[in-house]
Design a protein around this motif. Structure first.
Motif, PDB file in Angstrom:
ATOM      1  N   PHE A  19       0.825  -1.200   0.000  1.00 53.74           N
ATOM      2  CA  PHE A  19       0.000   0.000   0.000  1.00 53.74           C
ATOM      3  C   PHE A  19       0.863   1.255   0.000  1.00 53.74           C
ATOM      4  O   PHE A  19       0.454   2.293  -0.518  1.00 53.74           O
ATOM      5  CB  PHE A  19      -0.949  -0.005   1.193  1.00 53.74           C
ATOM      6  CG  PHE A  19      -2.110  -0.958   1.032  1.00 53.74           C
ATOM      7  CD1 PHE A  19      -2.738  -1.100  -0.184  1.00 53.74           C
ATOM      8  CD2 PHE A  19      -2.569  -1.710   2.104  1.00 53.74           C
ATOM      9  CE1 PHE A  19      -3.797  -1.970  -0.345  1.00 53.74           C
ATOM     10  CE2 PHE A  19      -3.644  -2.583   1.958  1.00 53.74           C
ATOM     11  CZ  PHE A  19      -4.259  -2.721   0.729  1.00 53.74           C
ATOM     12  N   SER A  22       1.578   1.850  -3.508  1.00 53.88           N
ATOM     13  CA  SER A  22       0.387   2.416  -4.144  1.00 53.88           C
ATOM     14  C   SER A  22       0.318   3.920  -3.921  1.00 53.88           C
ATOM     15  O   SER A  22       0.122   4.695  -4.863  1.00 53.88           O
ATOM     16  CB  SER A  22      -0.867   1.741  -3.584  1.00 53.88           C
ATOM     17  OG  SER A  22      -2.036   2.417  -3.980  1.00 53.88           O
ATOM     18  N   ASP A  98      -1.614  -6.105  -3.964  1.00 53.04           N
ATOM     19  CA  ASP A  98      -2.589  -5.197  -3.367  1.00 53.04           C
ATOM     20  C   ASP A  98      -3.856  -5.955  -2.976  1.00 53.04           C
ATOM     21  O   ASP A  98      -4.439  -5.723  -1.914  1.00 53.04           O
ATOM     22  CB  ASP A  98      -2.920  -4.079  -4.354  1.00 53.04           C
ATOM     23  CG  ASP A  98      -3.950  -3.112  -3.801  1.00 53.04           C
ATOM     24  OD1 ASP A  98      -3.574  -2.255  -2.981  1.00 53.04           O
ATOM     25  OD2 ASP A  98      -5.128  -3.219  -4.180  1.00 53.04           O
TER      26      ASP A  98
END
Length: 205
Positions: A19, A22, A98
């Motif tokens: 994350f 991301s 993810d």
């Protein structure tokens, strides 16, 4: 919590790192500077968990009391700042990781909610909030409508996994194998949705 076993801690940190990638990648695309990249990576990686702990009254939040979480989140942001092109090329692998992080965070947060006396609806809300919270904060900060609100099967997958965990809890069997199975359900739904291009229905004008 401070004696959290490695079999839980390590996958948790892997999810935080993914994350973090991301958030860092979104920041690079938005042309933020190094500080902005690190901030967005940290918020994306830790935001859901912090929201979970605050809603459950577990303060200070776990991630802020244990430095590896923040370090790993910032490492994800730094990787994307230095190697954004390479990370972009690995987008398929990143999306798979993810999906794994989404499943893990959703199910563990749902169980934590149940352990703190929440009903099924409340525990599912905690689970989904944890799974998608960081991504929602990320999109809001870069002035985008959060993806989970307008297209991809993401929050729906998290909700199904949270519901499965609650069913197992009601049956008295929400142990490690059942948690893994519920997280795997989220993962499978998310990956199939990505491969087949599934989207949630939207209203026609």
């Amino acid at each position: 919590m401070s004696a959290e076993p490695l079999q839980v801690l390590i996958p948790d940190l892997v999810g935080v790192f993914v994350f973090g990638l991301s958030g860092g990648l979104a920041a690079v695309r938005a042309r933020l500077d190094l500080f902005g990249v690190l901030v967005l990576a940290g918020i994306t990686a830790l935001g859901g968990g912090v929201l979970r702990d605050v809603l459950l009254g577990l303060t200070p939040p776990f991630a802020l009391r244990h430095w590896p979480y923040l370090a790993v989140a910032l490492a994800g942001g730094l990787v994307t700042f230095r190697m954004s092109a390479q990370v972009e090329r690995l987008r398929r692998a990143y999306l798979v990781l993810d999906a794994a992080g989404l499943g893990l965070f959703t199910v563990t947060a749902t169980k934590l909610g149940l352990m703190h006396g929440l009903g099924v609806a409340g525990a599912c809300a905690i689970g989904v909030t944890t799974g998608i919270g960081g991504g929602v904060l990320r999109d809001v900060l870069i002035r985008e409508v959060p993806v989970v609100l307008h297209s991809e099967i993401y929050a729906v997958a998290a909700l199904i996994g949270a519901a499965a965990a609650c069913v197992c809890h009601q049956l008295g069997v929400l142990q490690v194998p059942e948690q893994v199975a519920a997280a795997a359900l989220v993962f499978v739904i998310r990956v199939i949705a990505l491969r087949r291009g599934w989207n949630a229905p939207i209203a026609r004008p």
